[in-house]
Write a protein that holds these residues in place. Sequence first.
Motif, PDB file in Angstrom:
ATOM      1  N   VAL A   4      33.517  46.450  40.420  1.00 44.95           N
ATOM      2  CA  VAL A   4      33.509  46.844  38.897  1.00 44.95           C
ATOM      3  C   VAL A   4      33.787  45.468  38.230  1.00 44.95           C
ATOM      4  O   VAL A   4      34.532  44.730  38.290  1.00 44.95           O
ATOM      5  CB  VAL A   4      34.624  47.719  38.276  1.00 44.95           C
ATOM      6  CG1 VAL A   4      34.460  48.162  37.025  1.00 44.95           C
ATOM      7  CG2 VAL A   4      34.524  49.121  39.087  1.00 44.95           C
ATOM      8  N   THR A   5      32.457  45.129  37.204  1.00 40.10           N
ATOM      9  CA  THR A   5      32.637  43.966  36.557  1.00 40.10           C
ATOM     10  C   THR A   5      32.431  44.459  35.032  1.00 40.10           C
ATOM     11  O   THR A   5      31.652  45.424  34.544  1.00 40.10           O
ATOM     12  CB  THR A   5      31.265  43.079  36.960  1.00 40.10           C
ATOM     13  OG1 THR A   5      31.581  42.823  38.341  1.00 40.10           O
ATOM     14  CG2 THR A   5      31.315  41.881  35.965  1.00 40.10           C
ATOM     15  N   THR A   6      33.226  43.769  34.349  1.00 36.09           N
ATOM     16  CA  THR A   6      33.382  44.124  32.951  1.00 36.09           C
ATOM     17  C   THR A   6      33.229  42.975  31.888  1.00 36.09           C
ATOM     18  O   THR A   6      33.534  41.724  32.377  1.00 36.09           O
ATOM     19  CB  THR A   6      34.710  44.847  32.608  1.00 36.09           C
ATOM     20  OG1 THR A   6      35.608  43.933  32.661  1.00 36.09           O
ATOM     21  CG2 THR A   6      34.755  46.298  33.309  1.00 36.09           C
ATOM     22  N   ALA A   7      32.434  43.374  30.741  1.00 32.93           N
ATOM     23  CA  ALA A   7      32.245  42.041  29.934  1.00 32.93           C
ATOM     24  C   ALA A   7      32.589  42.506  28.578  1.00 32.93           C
ATOM     25  O   ALA A   7      32.083  43.690  27.894  1.00 32.93           O
ATOM     26  CB  ALA A   7      30.989  41.465  30.132  1.00 32.93           C
ATOM     27  N   PHE A   8      33.276  41.865  27.637  1.00 37.04           N
ATOM     28  CA  PHE A   8      33.605  42.385  26.285  1.00 37.04           C
ATOM     29  C   PHE A   8      33.114  41.325  25.366  1.00 37.04           C
ATOM     30  O   PHE A   8      33.536  40.056  25.449  1.00 37.04           O
ATOM     31  CB  PHE A   8      34.955  42.715  26.140  1.00 37.04           C
ATOM     32  CG  PHE A   8      35.676  43.809  27.187  1.00 37.04           C
ATOM     33  CD1 PHE A   8      35.518  45.187  26.781  1.00 37.04           C
ATOM     34  CD2 PHE A   8      36.307  43.308  28.072  1.00 37.04           C
ATOM     35  CE1 PHE A   8      35.968  46.190  27.546  1.00 37.04           C
ATOM     36  CE2 PHE A   8      37.003  44.517  28.953  1.00 37.04           C
ATOM     37  CZ  PHE A   8      36.622  45.632  28.989  1.00 37.04           C
ATOM     38  N   ARG A   9      32.502  41.592  24.358  1.00 32.51           N
ATOM     39  CA  ARG A   9      31.799  40.586  23.344  1.00 32.51           C
ATOM     40  C   ARG A   9      32.328  40.990  22.093  1.00 32.51           C
ATOM     41  O   ARG A   9      31.843  41.866  21.570  1.00 32.51           O
ATOM     42  CB  ARG A   9      30.356  40.681  23.674  1.00 32.51           C
ATOM     43  CG  ARG A   9      30.059  40.125  24.989  1.00 32.51           C
ATOM     44  CD  ARG A   9      28.474  40.007  25.339  1.00 32.51           C
ATOM     45  NE  ARG A   9      27.923  39.895  26.574  1.00 32.51           N
ATOM     46  CZ  ARG A   9      26.893  40.086  26.929  1.00 32.51           C
ATOM     47  NH1 ARG A   9      25.831  40.528  26.100  1.00 32.51           N
ATOM     48  NH2 ARG A   9      26.528  39.723  28.273  1.00 32.51           N
ATOM     49  N   VAL A  13      40.205  52.906  29.594  1.00 30.07           N
ATOM     50  CA  VAL A  13      39.323  54.059  29.870  1.00 30.07           C
ATOM     51  C   VAL A  13      38.465  53.674  30.712  1.00 30.07           C
ATOM     52  O   VAL A  13      37.648  54.572  31.533  1.00 30.07           O
ATOM     53  CB  VAL A  13      38.286  54.065  28.343  1.00 30.07           C
ATOM     54  CG1 VAL A  13      37.165  54.998  28.626  1.00 30.07           C
ATOM     55  CG2 VAL A  13      39.188  54.614  27.133  1.00 30.07           C
ATOM     56  N   ILE A  14      37.540  52.467  30.908  1.00 31.18           N
ATOM     57  CA  ILE A  14      36.770  51.968  31.985  1.00 31.18           C
ATOM     58  C   ILE A  14      37.465  52.319  33.450  1.00 31.18           C
ATOM     59  O   ILE A  14      36.926  52.987  34.136  1.00 31.18           O
ATOM     60  CB  ILE A  14      36.441  50.392  32.024  1.00 31.18           C
ATOM     61  CG1 ILE A  14      35.638  50.308  30.672  1.00 31.18           C
ATOM     62  CG2 ILE A  14      35.873  50.091  33.279  1.00 31.18           C
ATOM     63  CD1 ILE A  14      35.354  48.791  30.383  1.00 31.18           C
ATOM     64  N   ARG A  15      38.745  52.064  33.562  1.00 26.90           N
ATOM     65  CA  ARG A  15      39.496  52.254  35.038  1.00 26.90           C
ATOM     66  C   ARG A  15      39.488  53.633  35.265  1.00 26.90           C
ATOM     67  O   ARG A  15      39.267  54.110  36.436  1.00 26.90           O
ATOM     68  CB  ARG A  15      40.944  51.406  34.905  1.00 26.90           C
ATOM     69  CG  ARG A  15      40.914  50.105  35.071  1.00 26.90           C
ATOM     70  CD  ARG A  15      42.163  49.892  35.525  1.00 26.90           C
ATOM     71  NE  ARG A  15      43.132  50.048  34.444  1.00 26.90           N
ATOM     72  CZ  ARG A  15      43.318  49.265  33.239  1.00 26.90           C
ATOM     73  NH1 ARG A  15      42.811  48.002  33.349  1.00 26.90           N
ATOM     74  NH2 ARG A  15      44.391  49.580  32.310  1.00 26.90           N
ATOM     75  N   LEU A  61      36.736  58.219  38.619  1.00 22.61           N
ATOM     76  CA  LEU A  61      36.123  59.513  38.893  1.00 22.61           C
ATOM     77  C   LEU A  61      34.855  59.438  39.529  1.00 22.61           C
ATOM     78  O   LEU A  61      34.564  60.092  39.986  1.00 22.61           O
ATOM     79  CB  LEU A  61      36.080  60.000  37.325  1.00 22.61           C
ATOM     80  CG  LEU A  61      37.492  60.583  36.595  1.00 22.61           C
ATOM     81  CD1 LEU A  61      37.206  61.216  35.292  1.00 22.61           C
ATOM     82  CD2 LEU A  61      38.255  61.769  37.554  1.00 22.61           C
ATOM     83  N   LEU A  62      33.886  58.371  38.910  1.00 19.49           N
ATOM     84  CA  LEU A  62      32.983  57.989  39.386  1.00 19.49           C
ATOM     85  C   LEU A  62      32.834  57.677  40.849  1.00 19.49           C
ATOM     86  O   LEU A  62      31.930  58.192  41.537  1.00 19.49           O
ATOM     87  CB  LEU A  62      32.112  57.030  38.377  1.00 19.49           C
ATOM     88  CG  LEU A  62      30.692  56.837  38.727  1.00 19.49           C
ATOM     89  CD1 LEU A  62      29.825  57.820  38.421  1.00 19.49           C
ATOM     90  CD2 LEU A  62      30.153  55.423  37.857  1.00 19.49           C
TER      91      LEU A  62
END
Length: 390
Positions: free
Chosen positions: A3-8, A21-23, A28-29
Motif C-alpha cells: 500500500v502506497t499513500t500520498a497526501f497533498r 480510514v485507508i488502513r 477489508l479489500l
Amino acid sequence: MNVTTAFRNLDSHGRHRGPEVIRHEAALLEKRLARFRPDLVRLEVTVSQTRGKTRIRADLRLALPSGVLAARHEGFEIEPVLRKPFAALTRRLDRHLSKLRREPEWKRPARRARIGGLLPPARDRAEADRRALYFDLIEDHLDHLYNTVRRELTYLEASDAVPAGRLSVRGLVDATILSGLDRFEERPTEFSVGDWLTRLTYRTIEAEARAARRAIPDDVTPLDEVPDEPIGDPTAADQEMFDFYQPDDLLLLEDLVADEDGEEAETWMARREAALALHRALADLPALWRKVVQQIHIEDETSEQTAAVLDISAEEVARIDEAARAFLHQRLVEAGHAPDSVAATLADAPAHTAQIPQPLEDRDRIAAALAADRDGPSHDAPNTPAHAGH
C-alpha cells in the motif's frame, strides 16, 4: 499487499484521519485478494486538496497480476471521500474476480432450474394447448432424440472434447425440447419434424459443449478463498469404496455397440471388436464429419436430407462423406481389422449401433410438462367468470 499513500495539501484533520480510514478499508479489500501473491498486488492511494480550497479528491489504483482497477471520488469531508471510492473499487474487484472465474458462463441458476423442472405451469389455456400440440408433434421422435444425444455426448466425452460428467443426456434432451418449444411455429416446412428435431439437437449439443469447454471445473477453488490442504493418497479402503460405488450411468463407447444374440462366441467377439473400433474412430472424427456419417450410414438418410438437417450443400455432404469413409477405413485397418472386413463393418454400422428407448421416467416427465390437461389453476383461470371481463 503493498500500500502506497500520498497526501497533498491536506489540512491537519485530513492528515490525521486519512491514514486510519485507508488502513481499515485496505484490510477489508485485502481479504478478497487472498489467492494473489502479496508482492504482486499494489494499492496506490492519492488524496489531494487544492491549496486554499476545501474540496478533496481521492484517487485509488489497484494493480493486480491480471489487470488494473481504479476509482475516484471528490467531496468536502475526508472519510466519505475515501470510503466511497474504496466501495466502488471493491465492487469492481468482485466483478473482475467473477470474470476470472468465468462465472457468467457456468453460473446460470435460473436456466438450470428451468431445465431441471422442464417447464413451469402454463399461463393460460392457449399456452397449454400449444404445448400439447408440440408434444403430439415430437412424441414419436423422442426415442430418436434420446439416442442422438446419448451417442453424440459419448463421442464428445471419449474424444475429450467435453469434460466427462459436465453434461448429461437428460439435460441436453430437455434443452433441445425447450429450444423446439420456443420456435416450433417457425420450423422449416421443407423437411419433417424428426429432421427438424435432429437439427435442433445438434445445435443444442454444440452450444452446450462450447459452454462446457469454457466453464471452469466444478472442483476449482475460487480465487478469493484460501486453498485447502492437499489431499493425501487414497488408501486401499478408499479405493475399494470408490470401485464399489461407481455410478451406473457412465457414458462408455462400449454401450453404443449393439448386443447381438444367436452367434458363436468367436464371431460375436469379432463383430463386437470391429464395432467398437468403428465407434472409437467416429469419436476422433471432426464433429461435422461425424454428423454426416451418422445421418447417412447410421440413420440411413439421403444426402439431400443430410444437407437439409446440417444446413450445408449436398456437394459438401458428398465430399465430407468420402473423406470420412477414407478416414474410418484407415483407422479400422490400423486397429488390426482386415481390409475386406472394413467395408462390411461400415455397411453394418446401423446394426452395430445400439438403440435404447428413452427412460419411461423422462418421457412421463416431459409428457406431464407439455400435457394440455396438466393439473394447475393457471390453465383454466382465464376462462372462469371472474376473468370474463378482462
